[in-house]
Write a protein that holds these residues in place. Sequence first.
Motif, mmCIF file in Angstrom:
data_model
loop_
_atom_site.group_PDB
_atom_site.id
_atom_site.type_symbol
_atom_site.label_atom_id
_atom_site.label_comp_id
_atom_site.label_asym_id
_atom_site.label_seq_id
_atom_site.Cartn_x
_atom_site.Cartn_y
_atom_site.Cartn_z
ATOM 1 N N GLN A 1 0.833 -1.203 0.000
ATOM 2 C CA GLN A 1 0.000 0.000 0.000
ATOM 3 C C GLN A 1 0.871 1.257 0.000
ATOM 4 O O GLN A 1 0.595 2.227 -0.715
ATOM 5 N N ASP B 1 3.954 1.481 -1.080
ATOM 6 C CA ASP B 1 4.630 1.560 -2.372
ATOM 7 C C ASP B 1 3.691 2.100 -3.445
ATOM 8 O O ASP B 1 4.096 2.899 -4.301
ATOM 9 N N ALA B 2 2.424 1.697 -3.397
ATOM 10 C CA ALA B 2 1.444 2.205 -4.363
ATOM 11 C C ALA B 2 1.223 3.704 -4.173
ATOM 12 O O ALA B 2 1.095 4.456 -5.158
ATOM 13 N N ARG B 3 1.187 4.139 -2.925
ATOM 14 C CA ARG B 3 0.978 5.572 -2.629
ATOM 15 C C ARG B 3 2.149 6.412 -3.133
ATOM 16 O O ARG B 3 1.951 7.414 -3.835
ATOM 17 N N ARG C 1 11.486 2.260 -7.571
ATOM 18 C CA ARG C 1 10.568 2.357 -8.718
ATOM 19 C C ARG C 1 11.282 2.963 -9.932
ATOM 20 O O ARG C 1 11.128 2.483 -11.057
#
Length: 199
Positions: A123, A125-127, A161
Motif C-alpha cells: 500500500q 509503495d502504491a501511494r 521504482r
Amino acid sequence: MDLVLIRHPAVAVEAGVCYGSSDVALAGAAAAGAQSIAARLAALGARAPQRIETSPLTRCASVARLLGQMHGGLAPNEDARLAEMDFGAWEMQRWDAIERAQIDAWAADFEHARTHGGESVAQFDARTGAWFKALMAFDVQAHESLWAVAHAGVIRAVTARALGLPLARCARWPLEMAAIVVLRREASSGEWSLARWNA
C-alpha cells in the motif's frame, strides 16, 4: 530532469522508537538543518529547483519551506503521498517492545503483512508510486531540477521504482539523516539513473 530527494534531519525521538507517520519534531532548529543541506547541495553541484515537493509532516515541511525561501521564495507543494509509512499500532513504540511474533509475521510477508494495522508495504509503495508517476506529467524543460524533502522509506521506494529494482533490495541500502539522493531522467529516453546515493 534531476530529482533531488532529501531526507529530513534528525528528529527529537529516542533511538529505537518507531515513528513512521507520527508528526514528530526535529531534534535541532529547522533553519540550521536547511542551511546545512543547502551547503551540501551546493557542494555537490545540484541545480537550483524549479519546484519543491515535500511531505506534509513537520520534520520535512519546515525544512522545505526554508529551502524554498533560499531559492527565490519558491513555495513547496505539500503532498500527503510523500508521508512516511503508517505503522499503525506500532507508532511511537520501541521496536524491541513490539511482540516478536508480530515482527516475524511482518518480515515473513514483507509486501502485504499489516500486523500493526497500518499500511502494508504494498500500500505504501502504491501511494509513493502514484506520486512518482505524476512526475512523468511534468514538463522536463520547465522542471530541470525538482527537489523533494521526504523520509527514508519514501526515498527508498521512489528510487526502487525509478530504477526498476525490488523495494526489499533498496530497503537495505543505508540512508543517513539529511541524506541527499539524486536521480536523473534522460529527456530523450525517459530512463532514470542513480547519480548520487546517501550523499
